[in-house]
Design an enzyme around this catalytic site. Structure first.
Site, PDB file in Angstrom:
ATOM      1  N   ALA A 243      -5.680   6.759  -2.408  1.00 22.97           N
ATOM      2  CA  ALA A 243      -7.066   7.041  -2.166  1.00 22.97           C
ATOM      3  C   ALA A 243      -7.484   5.844  -3.511  1.00 22.97           C
ATOM      4  CB  ALA A 243      -7.919   8.134  -1.890  1.00 22.97           C
TER       5      ALA A 243
ATOM      6  N   TYR B 184       8.824  -3.037   2.896  1.00 20.03           N
ATOM      7  CA  TYR B 184       8.166  -2.243   3.808  1.00 20.03           C
ATOM      8  C   TYR B 184       7.758  -2.331   4.777  1.00 20.03           C
ATOM      9  CZ  TYR B 184       2.641  -2.780   4.853  1.00 20.03           C
ATOM     10  OH  TYR B 184       1.691  -2.669   5.136  1.00 20.03           O
TER      11      TYR B 184
HETATM   12  P1  NDP Z   1      -3.785  -0.386  -1.509  1.00 20.33           P
HETATM   13  O1  NDP Z   1      -2.900  -1.000  -1.865  1.00 20.33           O
HETATM   14  O2  NDP Z   1      -4.858  -1.283  -1.199  1.00 20.33           O
HETATM   15  O3  NDP Z   1      -3.484   0.894  -1.213  1.00 20.33           O
HETATM   16  C1  NDP Z   1      -2.549   1.992  -1.314  1.00 20.33           C
HETATM   17  C2  NDP Z   1      -2.858   2.761  -2.326  1.00 20.33           C
HETATM   18  O4  NDP Z   1      -1.867   2.888  -2.357  1.00 20.33           O
HETATM   19  C3  NDP Z   1      -2.830   2.963  -3.816  1.00 20.33           C
HETATM   20  O5  NDP Z   1      -3.538   3.517  -3.967  1.00 20.33           O
HETATM   21  C4  NDP Z   1      -1.655   2.502  -4.550  1.00 20.33           C
HETATM   22  O6  NDP Z   1      -1.961   3.295  -5.910  1.00 20.33           O
HETATM   23  C5  NDP Z   1      -1.305   3.644  -3.644  1.00 20.33           C
HETATM   24  N1  NDP Z   1       0.229   4.058  -4.113  1.00 20.33           N
HETATM   25  C6  NDP Z   1       0.802   3.545  -4.228  1.00 20.33           C
HETATM   26  N2  NDP Z   1       3.215   4.222  -4.170  1.00 20.33           N
HETATM   27  C7  NDP Z   1       1.737   4.930  -4.637  1.00 20.33           C
HETATM   28  C8  NDP Z   1       2.950   6.473  -5.420  1.00 20.33           C
HETATM   29  N3  NDP Z   1       4.396   6.099  -5.258  1.00 20.33           N
HETATM   30  N4  NDP Z   1       1.907   7.222  -4.897  1.00 20.33           N
HETATM   31  C9  NDP Z   1       0.713   7.620  -4.951  1.00 20.33           C
HETATM   32  N5  NDP Z   1       0.327   6.369  -4.140  1.00 20.33           N
HETATM   33  C10 NDP Z   1       0.828   5.332  -4.265  1.00 20.33           C
HETATM   34  O7  NDP Z   1      -3.313  -1.303   0.006  1.00 20.33           O
HETATM   35  P2  NDP Z   1      -3.869  -0.577   1.739  1.00 20.33           P
HETATM   36  O8  NDP Z   1      -4.886  -0.246   1.228  1.00 20.33           O
HETATM   37  O9  NDP Z   1      -4.080  -2.070   2.571  1.00 20.33           O
HETATM   38  O10 NDP Z   1      -2.806   0.211   2.495  1.00 20.33           O
HETATM   39  C11 NDP Z   1      -3.568   1.196   3.021  1.00 20.33           C
HETATM   40  C12 NDP Z   1      -2.087   1.622   4.095  1.00 20.33           C
HETATM   41  O11 NDP Z   1      -2.584   0.899   5.418  1.00 20.33           O
HETATM   42  C13 NDP Z   1      -0.948   1.644   3.695  1.00 20.33           C
HETATM   43  O12 NDP Z   1       0.258   2.040   4.637  1.00 20.33           O
HETATM   44  C14 NDP Z   1      -0.668  -0.035   4.631  1.00 20.33           C
HETATM   45  O13 NDP Z   1       1.162   0.104   4.932  1.00 20.33           O
HETATM   46  C15 NDP Z   1      -1.624   0.696   5.880  1.00 20.33           C
HETATM   47  N6  NDP Z   1      -1.605  -1.099   6.318  1.00 20.33           N
HETATM   48  C16 NDP Z   1      -2.801  -2.009   6.033  1.00 20.33           C
HETATM   49  C17 NDP Z   1      -2.550  -3.142   6.082  1.00 20.33           C
HETATM   50  C18 NDP Z   1      -3.654  -4.254   5.422  1.00 20.33           C
HETATM   51  O14 NDP Z   1      -3.703  -5.562   6.314  1.00 20.33           O
HETATM   52  N7  NDP Z   1      -3.839  -3.667   4.483  1.00 20.33           N
HETATM   53  C19 NDP Z   1      -2.819  -3.618   7.725  1.00 20.33           C
HETATM   54  C20 NDP Z   1      -1.913  -2.070   8.468  1.00 20.33           C
HETATM   55  C21 NDP Z   1      -1.436  -1.066   7.554  1.00 20.33           C
HETATM   56  P3  NDP Z   1      -3.169   2.408  -6.391  1.00 20.33           P
HETATM   57  O15 NDP Z   1      -4.311   1.894  -6.639  1.00 20.33           O
HETATM   58  O16 NDP Z   1      -1.866   3.416  -8.231  1.00 20.33           O
HETATM   59  O17 NDP Z   1      -2.142   1.451  -6.493  1.00 20.33           O
END
Ligand code: NDP
Length: 354
Positions: A10, A203
């Protein structure tokens, strides 16, 4: 009492936007993040009221961290109304083994979790597998109130439905018969199907597993516990951190491509509201469903059983931005449609987190 939701990842993008939306609707939001300082800063900058959220450390790429998170959570919360498995990493195509151009394509090759598993698999899927299993107990306590939900983020590129452009762009997801997983998913094995490393495919494969996880949770626990398990493709949120490691030219063109060609573009704020609705709204309460956002207003809505009808005037945002298409559990296709493979994934995953 306030309802409680745990949202992984988040600290940015969709997770942060959904946290904000749910906090504003009166939920207590537990932000489960690997970088809690970043998460705290992000929550403040988003204008979230400190009364409505709490940041807790959780690195999904470490079994111990996931277990610690659950313990800490239980010291402060008696039950859990909703769990959102949102966190994910994405290492784009440039991260093929051997491709390394300093400055332009950072990194190169696979990365590894605390237990030595390939990182996309570990963070996007396996950590969530463990978290879901552990938090089932906490969700069960809310089930009698009819509020318990577990929402797992899917994506169009997991190719659960053969009709969308986003699911047809190579490299396609392919988990095969989990040949790589059977070997433990540790170096030198990097891919679930045992093939050569490809970051974009890793991914997509991990997201197939996420949809399989939702199906298996539904099959194993919905009837017995009453918990509602669903999955969601929120649209293409082209400006989130997910694409942070992609080439600059890609980052610039990607939003425009999805605005004009696939018409799947959605803003972070909007996607956050969609996810919040799947967590909180009665209309998204059918366990086993895959809610797939389709089209802009007027272009989407065709086919399937719409969870929310296009004529529903209650949701302004919904009218403005499009519709969800619901795939029932039996309509989920691609590799995630194969029940035997879903069971196999579950059994192999149990061994890895034991
Ligand atoms: P972001 O990269 O903005 O957010 C991803 C989040 O996951 C970040 O808060 C990140 O933390 C966190 N994260 C990554 N690795 C870990 C870990 N090991 N432990 C805990 N937290 C972790 O991406 P999105 O908001 O775009 O993605 C969110 C979801 O939406 C994902 O599941 C993605 O597959 C899905 N999604 C996204 C789409 C898009 O177009 N963007 C389309 C379809 C699905 P940190 O801030 O520290 O990097």
């Amino acid at each position: 009492p306030k309802k409680t939701v745990v949202i992984t990842g988040a600290s940015s993008g969709l997770g942060l936007a959904a946290a904000k939306a749910l906090a504003e609707q009166g939920w207590q939001v537990v932000m489960a993040c690997r970088d809690f300082q970043k998460a705290e800063k992000a929550a403040k900058e988003a204008g979230m009221d400190p009364e409505n959220y709490q940041v807790m450390h959780c690195d999904l790429a470490s079994k111990q961290s996931v277990r610690n998170f659950v313990q800490t959570f239980r010291t402060q919360y008696q039950s859990l109304d909703a769990l959102v498995c949102n966190a994910a990493v994405y290492f784009p195509n440039a991260h093929k083994e051997g491709v390394f151009l300093p400055g332009l394509f950072p990194g190169g090759g696979p990365r590894w979790s605390a237990e030595g598993h390939e990182m996309s698999f570990a963070a996007n899927y396996l950590g969530h597998f463990l978290l879901c299993n552990l938090l089932l107990e906490d969700l069960k306590k809310s089930a009698p109130r009819g509020t318990a939900r577990c929402v797992i983020l899917g994506t169009v590129t997991a190719t659960v439905n053969g009709s969308e452009l986003g699911g047809m762009i190579p490299p396609l997801a392919h988990v095969g018969n989990f040949e790589g997983l059977e070997q433990g998913m540790k170096a030198p094995v990097t891919m679930l199907d045992g093939g050569a490393f490809d970051g974009a495919k890793a991914y997509k494969d991990s997201k197939v597993c996420d949809v399989m996880l939702m199906k298996e949770l539904h099959r194993r626990f919905h009837k017995e516990t009453g918990i509602v398990f669903t999955s969601l493709y929120p649209g293409c949120i082209a400006e989130t951190g997910l694409f942070r490691e992609h080439y600059p030219v890609f980052q610039n063109l990607f939003p425009a491509f999805h605005k004009t060609v696939t018409k799947a573009y959605v803003s972070q704020e909007e996607a956050g509201k969609r996810l919040a609705a799947v967590v909180a709204d009665d209309r998204y309460g059918t366990s086993g469903s895959y809610y797939s956002w389709e089209g802009e207003a007027g272009t989407g809505g065709g086919g399937g059983q719409d969870a929310v009808s296009n004529t529903d005037k209650d949701f302004d945002w919904f009218m403005n931005y499009g519709s969800f298409r619901t795939l029932s559990i039996d309509e989920i296709g691609g590799e995630a449609g194969d029940d035997q493979r879903c069971s196999k994934l579950w059994e192999l995953s149990e061994k890895l987190v034991a």
